[in-house]
Scaffold this motif. Structure first.
Motif, PDB file in Angstrom:
ATOM      1  N   SER A 211       0.871  -1.180   0.000  1.00 12.49           N
ATOM      2  CA  SER A 211       0.000   0.000   0.000  1.00 12.49           C
ATOM      3  C   SER A 211       0.903   1.223   0.000  1.00 12.49           C
ATOM      4  N   ILE A 212       0.465   2.309  -0.627  1.00 12.78           N
ATOM      5  CA  ILE A 212       1.288   3.529  -0.552  1.00 12.78           C
ATOM      6  C   ILE A 212       0.757   4.474   0.519  1.00 12.78           C
ATOM      7  N   GLY A 213      -0.240   4.060   1.287  1.00 12.96           N
ATOM      8  CA  GLY A 213      -0.719   4.912   2.371  1.00 12.96           C
ATOM      9  C   GLY A 213      -2.159   4.596   2.711  1.00 12.96           C
ATOM     10  N   ASP A 214      -2.605   5.143   3.829  1.00 13.15           N
ATOM     11  CA  ASP A 214      -3.951   4.839   4.308  1.00 13.15           C
ATOM     12  C   ASP A 214      -5.004   5.705   3.635  1.00 13.15           C
ATOM     13  N   PHE A 215      -5.143   5.506   2.353  1.00 12.26           N
ATOM     14  CA  PHE A 215      -6.194   6.158   1.571  1.00 12.26           C
ATOM     15  C   PHE A 215      -6.464   5.242   0.387  1.00 12.26           C
ATOM     16  N   VAL A 216      -7.630   5.437  -0.245  1.00 12.60           N
ATOM     17  CA  VAL A 216      -7.989   4.516  -1.329  1.00 12.60           C
ATOM     18  C   VAL A 216      -7.968   5.242  -2.667  1.00 12.60           C
ATOM     19  N   LEU A 217      -7.165   4.711  -3.589  1.00  9.24           N
ATOM     20  CA  LEU A 217      -7.102   5.228  -4.953  1.00  9.24           C
ATOM     21  C   LEU A 217      -8.113   4.467  -5.796  1.00  9.24           C
ATOM     22  N   SER A 218      -8.390   4.960  -7.002  1.00 12.53           N
ATOM     23  CA  SER A 218      -9.367   4.251  -7.829  1.00 12.53           C
ATOM     24  C   SER A 218      -8.757   3.020  -8.487  1.00 12.53           C
TER      25      SER A 218
HETATM   26  N1  ADE Z   1      -5.044   0.755  -4.654  1.00  9.44           N
HETATM   27  C1  ADE Z   1      -5.991   1.560  -4.168  1.00  9.44           C
HETATM   28  N2  ADE Z   1      -5.536   2.282  -3.141  1.00  9.44           N
HETATM   29  C2  ADE Z   1      -4.231   1.917  -2.969  1.00  9.44           C
HETATM   30  C3  ADE Z   1      -3.214   2.292  -2.041  1.00  9.44           C
HETATM   31  N3  ADE Z   1      -3.433   3.191  -1.087  1.00  9.44           N
HETATM   32  N4  ADE Z   1      -2.017   1.701  -2.157  1.00  9.44           N
HETATM   33  C4  ADE Z   1      -1.803   0.769  -3.112  1.00  9.44           C
HETATM   34  N5  ADE Z   1      -2.712   0.380  -3.996  1.00  9.44           N
HETATM   35  C5  ADE Z   1      -3.931   0.932  -3.942  1.00  9.44           C
END
Ligand code: ADE
Length: 229
Positions: A131-138
């Motif tokens: 994960s690159i951090g505590d948030f959600v990407l699309s």
């Molecule tokens: N895909 C959606 N959110 C992500 C996140 N925070 N890090 C890695 N992959 C992701």
């Protein structure tokens, strides 16, 4: 190092690797990023790569078969040290992880999209989840680009000035010190005298002290358990 990235949106990864340091890494033959369109491995005439989740709920799930076909095809071409899945529930990326990945041979990165990938892919193939951090990407694409960038710039020979990666923030557990370039004075704001002195040892000491000061101020958590606390 070859980094093979599997995605359903290859267009998102077209830009990041054709510029600057990452482009130079490829030209020097040190690292190459290959983007693979999952749809090329889809089954059936509709080229389906996702389906509804068993048990219901919103959001589609990436199907086992196309992902498995793609991973197997890549594995038949070269060996991988890690098969990585980008997901918000993975281990959080930090400089230490980037350092250790930069020492590997080849990496494969699967970008999650929609709700994510069928759990059986994670069980069968994935060796590391990031994960690159505590948030959600699309999707995992931008996160994969970040991992590839953080890793490739650490491969010896990629940066021109061999010492420059060593002076990055986090590389020695501290944030980087302030930096300046010409002019020596801008609107009355002067560059610290010491940096103009030519005295390398004093400059190194000043930079170290500034690093500690900045880290104490901004990221005291990084100093826990060290002499600088
Ligand atoms: N895909 C959606 N959110 C992500 C996140 N925070 N890090 C890695 N992959 C992701």
């Amino acid at each position: 190092m070859q980094i093979d990235i599997i995605t359903v949106v290859p267009g998102l990864l077209e830009g990041p690797f054709s510029h600057s340091i990452l482009k130079r890494a490829e030209e020097k033959g040190l690292a190459k990023v290959n983007v693979h369109n999952l749809r090329d491995y889809a089954i059936g005439k509709h080229k389906q790569v996702d389906d509804y989740a068993f048990g219901g709920g919103a959001g589609m799930v990436m199907m086992v078969e196309p992902v498995a076909r793609c991973i197997e095809a890549l594995k038949s071409q070269r060996d991988y040290d890690e098969i990585i899945y980008m997901t918000p529930d993975g281990e959080t990326l930090d400089q230490q992880m980037a350092n250790s990945l930069s020492l590997k041979g080849n990496l494969m990165i699967l970008c999650g999209h929609y709700k994510g990938v069928d759990e059986r892919i994670r069980q069968k193939y994935i060796t590391k989840e990031i994960s690159i951090g505590d948030f959600v990407l699309s999707g995992g694409e931008l996160a994969a680009a970040i991992v590839a960038d953080a890793v490739i710039r650490l491969i010896p020979g990629v940066l021109n000035d061999e010492t420059s990666a060593l002076s990055d923030s986090f590389q020695d557990g501290l944030l980087a010190p302030p930096i300046y370039t010409r002019p020596a004075e801008y609107e009355g704001m002067k560059v610290p005298e010491i940096l103009l002195s030519g005295h390398n040892e004093k400059i190194a000491n000043w930079r170290f002290e500034e690093s500690v000061r900045r880290t104490k101020e901004r990221r005291p958590d990084l100093l826990e358990g060290t002499d600088f606390e």
